[in-house]
Design a protein around this motif. Structure first.
Motif, PDB file in Angstrom:
ATOM      1  N   UNK A   1       0.829  -1.112   0.154  1.00 55.38           N
ATOM      2  CA  UNK A   1      -0.268   0.066  -0.046  1.00 55.38           C
ATOM      3  C   UNK A   1       0.797   1.391   0.083  1.00 55.38           C
ATOM      4  N   UNK A   2       2.069   1.183   0.711  1.00 54.36           N
ATOM      5  CA  UNK A   2       2.839   2.374   0.917  1.00 54.36           C
ATOM      6  C   UNK A   2       3.388   2.669  -0.846  1.00 54.36           C
ATOM      7  N   UNK A   3       3.817   1.582  -1.293  1.00 59.16           N
ATOM      8  CA  UNK A   3       4.281   1.609  -2.851  1.00 59.16           C
ATOM      9  C   UNK A   3       3.102   2.094  -3.476  1.00 59.16           C
ATOM     10  N   UNK A   4       2.182   1.514  -3.373  1.00 59.20           N
ATOM     11  CA  UNK A   4       0.902   2.120  -4.366  1.00 59.20           C
ATOM     12  C   UNK A   4       0.596   3.577  -4.301  1.00 59.20           C
ATOM     13  N   UNK A   5       0.864   3.946  -2.973  1.00 60.84           N
ATOM     14  CA  UNK A   5       0.658   5.567  -2.609  1.00 60.84           C
ATOM     15  C   UNK A   5       1.608   6.253  -3.324  1.00 60.84           C
ATOM     16  N   UNK A   6       2.999   5.937  -3.333  1.00 58.18           N
ATOM     17  CA  UNK A   6       4.081   6.573  -4.010  1.00 58.18           C
ATOM     18  C   UNK A   6       3.641   6.498  -5.414  1.00 58.18           C
ATOM     19  N   UNK A   7       3.108   5.339  -6.095  1.00 58.13           N
ATOM     20  CA  UNK A   7       3.081   5.277  -7.485  1.00 58.13           C
ATOM     21  C   UNK A   7       1.964   6.273  -7.977  1.00 58.13           C
ATOM     22  N   UNK A   8       0.748   6.415  -6.993  1.00 64.77           N
ATOM     23  CA  UNK A   8      -0.307   7.397  -7.307  1.00 64.77           C
ATOM     24  C   UNK A   8       0.253   8.767  -7.252  1.00 64.77           C
ATOM     25  N   UNK A   9       1.041   9.058  -6.304  1.00 64.61           N
ATOM     26  CA  UNK A   9       1.579  10.438  -6.233  1.00 64.61           C
ATOM     27  C   UNK A   9       2.417  10.679  -7.563  1.00 64.61           C
ATOM     28  N   UNK A  10       3.231   9.926  -7.782  1.00 63.64           N
ATOM     29  CA  UNK A  10       3.892  10.078  -9.134  1.00 63.64           C
ATOM     30  C   UNK A  10       3.148  10.272 -10.404  1.00 63.64           C
ATOM     31  N   UNK A  11       1.909   9.532 -10.485  1.00 62.49           N
ATOM     32  CA  UNK A  11       1.135   9.371 -11.553  1.00 62.49           C
ATOM     33  C   UNK A  11       0.389  10.997 -11.646  1.00 62.49           C
TER      34      UNK A  11
END
Length: 301
Positions: A200-210
């Motif tokens: 979930x933490x990595x997913x949050x980072x991916x969403x922020x980059x998107x």
């Protein structure tokens, strides 16, 4: 069944002098309970339980009084840290268990479950600390008078020989309790939640980059609209255009690099938690049965 405790409380609180013995004891239980004397109230409820006459409603009355006494004994133990009330509760539960054993096997399953659950909870806490005082009572080891003990418990290794008394019927810890205690450290659950959290933490980072990449694309499109093809673009704006383009591409690459492992970790975490839940399902049991305050829902692991 839910109205029975209220009915008995009103009836017994005003028990006349000609009341039956069990009603007198039950009324005394209510008075002691109101005064905060939990151990004495438990004894009174137990005496009422023992005095209930045989009849169509005898087991309903015994169930109410037995579980009320056990609850009061638990409160007395919690207040004084004395094991004597738990010994008395265990003796009462064993007596009620023996009475239930005289009924057909499929009769009063709720009471049977309630007694088994209470014994499973209490007996491991008093193992080796109680001795048979009489045919219908348990007392604390080294305290045949059952009086509250003010000194800390003495370990068997340093206690005098006359004080170390083994119980006639040692309390046995059920396999369910053993498996529960031995399985407190559940690696699948720990690994599952850890993996899920990292995913979930990595997913949050991916969403922020998107989101960042999309913002860069919007600014690039705005510059393209400001300076159509063939027009002269100032050097500063051209440099800004290239910077925005590079930042947008880098953000999109980071989003992809974080999103793939995030998805894999999320699926792995959910899978581990599902396996852990499946393993626990065989040891989980729900029971709905009447108790001192009506229906009780119990979940056992």
């Amino acid at each position: 069944m839910m109205l029975l405790p209220v009915f008995l409380a009103v009836l017994l609180a005003t028990a006349p002098a000609s009341a039956e013995p069990w009603q007198v004891h039950a009324a005394e239980c209510q008075r002691r309970k109101a005064a905060g004397e939990h151990a004495e109230a438990g004894d009174a409820c137990r005496q009422a339980f023992e005095a209930v006459p045989e009849g169509p409603q005898s087991f309903d009355q015994r169930s109410l009084l037995a579980f009320s006494a056990v609850r009061l004994y638990k409160k007395a133990h919690k207040a004084s840290n004395d094991v004597a009330p738990l010994c008395s509760a265990t003796a009462l539960l064993r007596t009620f268990e023996a009475q239930l054993a005289t009924l057909p096997p499929d009769d009063r399953p709720g009471d049977r479950t309630g007694v088994a659950d209470a014994l499973r909870e209490i007996e491991p806490r008093i193992a080796g600390m109680c001795a048979e005082g009489s045919a219908d009572d348990l007392v604390a080891v080294g305290r045949p008078d059952g009086k509250p003990k003010t000194e800390p418990p003495v370990s068997p290794a340093h206690a005098p020989a006359e004080m170390v008394v083994q119980p006639a019927h040692p309390a046995k810890t059920s396999t369910t309790d053993s498996s529960t205690r031995s399985g407190e450290r559940r690696p699948l659950r720990i690994a599952g939640w850890t993996t899920l959290g990292v995913g979930l933490a990595l997913g949050g980072g991916a969403i922020a980059m998107l989101v960042k990449g999309a913002a860069m694309d919007v600014q690039v499109d705005s510059l393209n609209a400001t300076y159509p093809a063939g027009s002269t673009i100032p050097h500063a704006e051209a440099q800004r255009f290239h910077n925005l383009t590079r930042q947008g591409e880098r953000a999109n690459d980071l989003a992809l690099g974080l999103g793939i492992p995030a998805l894999a970790l999320f699926i792995s975490g959910v899978t581990l938690l599902g396996i852990d839940a499946h393993q626990r399902r065989t040891d989980r049991r729900f029971a709905v049965h009447p108790g001192p305050a009506g229906l009780r829902l119990m979940m056992e692991f």
